[in-house]
Design a protein around this motif. Structure first.
Motif, PDB file in Angstrom:
ATOM      1  N   GLN A 140      -0.286  -9.422  -3.619  1.00  0.00           N
ATOM      2  CA  GLN A 140       0.542  -8.454  -2.887  1.00  0.00           C
ATOM      3  C   GLN A 140       0.214  -8.385  -1.397  1.00  0.00           C
ATOM      4  OE1 GLN A 140       0.015  -4.814  -4.885  1.00  0.00           O
ATOM      5  NE2 GLN A 140       1.801  -5.055  -6.184  1.00  0.00           N
ATOM      6  N   ASN A 141       1.248  -8.322  -0.583  1.00  0.00           N
ATOM      7  CA  ASN A 141       1.135  -8.021   0.845  1.00  0.00           C
ATOM      8  C   ASN A 141       0.082  -8.847   1.581  1.00  0.00           C
ATOM      9  OD1 ASN A 141       3.116  -6.031   0.638  1.00  0.00           O
ATOM     10  ND2 ASN A 141       1.602  -4.548  -0.035  1.00  0.00           N
ATOM     11  N   SER A 199       5.720  -7.227  -0.996  1.00  0.00           N
ATOM     12  CA  SER A 199       5.026  -6.195  -1.765  1.00  0.00           C
ATOM     13  C   SER A 199       4.969  -6.508  -3.257  1.00  0.00           C
ATOM     14  CB  SER A 199       5.700  -4.845  -1.542  1.00  0.00           C
ATOM     15  OG  SER A 199       7.069  -4.968  -1.828  1.00  0.00           O
ATOM     16  N   THR A 243       8.955  -1.679   4.293  1.00  0.00           N
ATOM     17  CA  THR A 243       7.517  -1.794   4.526  1.00  0.00           C
ATOM     18  C   THR A 243       7.213  -2.053   5.998  1.00  0.00           C
ATOM     19  OG1 THR A 243       7.685  -4.127   3.985  1.00  0.00           O
ATOM     20  CG2 THR A 243       7.021  -2.667   2.214  1.00  0.00           C
TER      21      THR A 243
END
Lengths: 330, 314
Positions: free
Chosen positions: A73-74, A114, A290
């Motif tokens: 993630q991210n 994400s 985001t």
């Protein structure tokens, strides 16, 4: 200097050719005019680059556009080689996220979103879909618009009046309304986006071709054909159509960026390409959510989209100037 | 002139009716019933009762006439999802004026800066300044307004904190600055482009030389003699500009959560509030038709040649 003509190629080393009157073949001359336009050449190179990346990027990438992996993630961008220079080294706010997560041998060129999906693969598969939709829509627009315009312009009279009324009605509904309304009724997907773009897209082309046909059909060579008993169909497609090619190409080139814009708009508001399929519009929309924490997730699709749009417009302008110098600067 | 305006008005009314018919047919084909969203399961009998309540059990033609009558008298029905049973005309109050205000601001800024940029580029024709201005207008014309909006939001609202990121009704003017700027890029670009071309041509003409040789000041020559002619071209691109403004405003409003019609439209699309969607689609179309009518009439007033030939454009 055989058969009385001046051979330019023999002399081209020591004289400068006047390209306006050098009597080159038409296509070469147009390509030359296009090449002289720096903006158009830059745009062309950018488009070729984006197309190549859109075709091969997702293939060579070890990741897929829809594989969700919460372990990734991210992640910020990390590119092998460049990381030694201190850029794209996977650090975010001073921390090397990759090392922290124990992913020493992973490289996500443009980071992950994400849901842990590789942004590089996603933007380019998104660009692929956008380009595909735009090219198909512009192509079919061209076919419908050209046929409609030719028939309107050539037959004139009642046929023209009735057909023009239909155009007037479609033309007076904003494209935003037509496309969104159709997307509600149709099931979201590539096919329905193309259909929605088609309904409103062909009008401009048909008006242009109609105007050209009205002008051309009065010319002597069409009259000559008629006198010789050539069929209407052959006059329309064999004599009139080829003379409008320049205009048609220009119009098609300008309709590609507007189709891409409309597709991205639909995907942005969630009516376009359904998830998990990537599209530049839906990626920009996701990136916006985001934006405050991971701006690169917005930056990557937004920049690619902006570059693509600018490049397409530059090329469209260049082609217009090359094919029809009279329209220059308009 | 009046005959021309009347004819155009007649066409506009017919078009609006046709749009109403299309919207009505679309409503018929919408998947599901309008009451699918109501909480809990409802039985078929209940649906019948609701149908009777809203007059949905009557024949199609009757309903169409009723629908047109209601819409034209400002009754757009009620919202099913966004605000349960709230009349749409009530929801639109304030939203419409806010959207028009932002649109008008964007148009104003767009025209002003577009003209300045265009004239500037035309006067410095074939210099690096001209190329710079052309490049700027190229970028403005190509990049959609919502991409600009996102950039502006990030830089000015989030990083620099000059203006609030999301719309704040207490600071109305400050909140509309970013949406206005984001929306004005595309008008700036197209006006700059067209006015540059036009001004280059006009400044070359004989009557500008005459004006100059009469000893008029540069400013008067440019504004009174040059600009007036460029205005005709600008009017012709008002239509396409309005369309891009309308499409752009929907996303830009939702980015800054401006409580305008564009934002409501996207909201309604996303939650399938069909009544609201269709009402707004109708309002957008009517707005567009009226603007086009206005542009055509203005065009006829400014350029008498069009008036004589009955508004036929090539």
């Amino acid at each position: 200097m055989s058969n009385g003509r001046f051979d330019f190629h023999e002399m081209s080393d020591n004289i400068e050719i006047d390209h306006n009157f050098s009597g080159q073949n038409e296509i070469k001359e147009k390509i030359y005019r296009f090449q002289k336009n720096k903006g158009a050449v830059v745009g062309f190179i950018l488009i070729v680059l984006i197309i190549l990346l859109a075709i091969f990027g997702p293939i060579i990438s070890p990741y897929t556009h829809d594989a969700i992996n919460t372990a990734y993630q991210n992640l910020p961008p990390r590119i092998p080689g460049l990381e030694k220079l201190g850029i794209f080294d996977g650090t975010w706010k001073g921390i090397n996220v990759y090392e922290k997560a124990g992913l020493y041998d992973k490289y996500f060129y443009l980071g992950t979103d994400s849901l842990g999906r590789d942004i590089f693969t996603r933007v380019f598969s998104g660009a692929r879909i956008s380009l595909l939709i735009a090219v198909i829509a512009a192509g079919v627009d061209m076919i419908i618009g050209v046929t409609y315009g030719l028939i309107c312009g050539y037959y004139g009279g009642k046929v023209d009046i009735i057909m023009q009324r239909l155009i007037e009605i479609i033309h007076s509904i904003p494209r935003l309304v037509i496309v969104t309304m159709l997307m509600i009724v149709l099931k979201p997907g590539v096919g329905s986006i193309i259909v929605a773009l088609l309904i409103s897209g062909w009008i401009g082309m048909s008006c242009l071709v109609r105007a050209q046909t009205l002008k051309l059909k009065e010319q002597e060579y069409v009259l000559a054909c008629r006198t010789l008993g050539v069929r209407d169909r052959n006059i329309i497609f064999g004599e009139i159509l080829p003379n409008t090619f320049g205009q048609i190409i220009i119009m098609t080139m300008t309709s590609i960026p507007s189709a891409i814009f409309m597709e991205s708009f639909l995907s942005y508001i969630g009516l376009g390409i359904p998830a998990p399929q990537a599209s530049l519009g839906s990626m920009i929309s996701d990136g916006y959510k985001t934006m405050l924490t991971y701006p690169y997730q917005l930056l990557v699709p937004a920049v690619l989209f902006a570059v693509l749009m600018i490049a397409l417009n530059l090329v469209a302008d260049g082609i217009r100037d090359a094919l029809d110098p009279k329209m220059k600067d308009m | 002139m009046w005959k021309y305006i009347l004819k155009r008005l007649g066409i506009a009314v017919v078009t609006i009716l046709i749009i109403l018919l299309i919207l009505f047919v679309l409503l018929e084909f919408m998947p599901g019933t309008p009451f699918d969203m109501t909480e809990g399961n409802i039985t078929d009998e209940q649906i019948e009762v609701l149908y009777a309540k809203y007059g949905l059990d009557k024949p199609v033609l009757y309903r169409f006439v009723l629908y047109v009558k209601n819409m034209l008298s400002g009754d757009f029905g009620v919202s099913y999802v966004i605000q349960n049973n709230m009349p749409i005309s009530q929801m639109l109050e304030g939203r419409l004026t806010l959207s028009i205000k932002i649109g008008a601001q964007a148009m104003l800024i767009g025209t002003l800066f577009g003209l300045i940029l265009g004239i500037f580029a035309a006067l410095k024709h074939n210099t690096p300044l001209d190329s710079g201005a052309t490049l700027l207008s190229m970028i403005g014309a190509s990049v959609p307004s919502y991409v600009f909006a996102l950039g502006l939001a990030y830089v000015f609202a989030f990083k620099l904190k000059w203006v609030p990121l999301l719309y704040n009704s207490k600071k109305e003017f400050i909140s509309t600055i970013l949406p206005t700027i984001a929306l004005s890029f595309s008008p700036i670009a197209s006006i700059a482009r067209y006015s540059r071309t036009e001004m280059i041509e006009v400044m070359d003409s004989d009557y500008i030389q005459l004006a100059e040789s009469k000893g008029l000041s540069r400013f008067v020559v440019i504004v009174r003699h040059g600009l007036r002619n460029a205005m005709i071209t600008i009017l012709t691109i008002m239509g396409p500009m309005l369309v891009s403004l309308m499409t752009g405003s929907t996303v830009v409003e939702s980015i800054f959560s401006v409580p305008g019609v564009g934002n409501l439209f996207i909201n309604a699309l996303q939650v399938n509030d069909y009544n609201v969607t269709i009402t707004l689609a109708f309002i957008f179309s009517a707005e567009y038709i009226l603007m086009m009518l206005f542009v055509d009439v203005m065009y006829g007033i400014i350029d008498p040649r069009i008036r004589v030939s009955g508004g036929k454009k090539a």
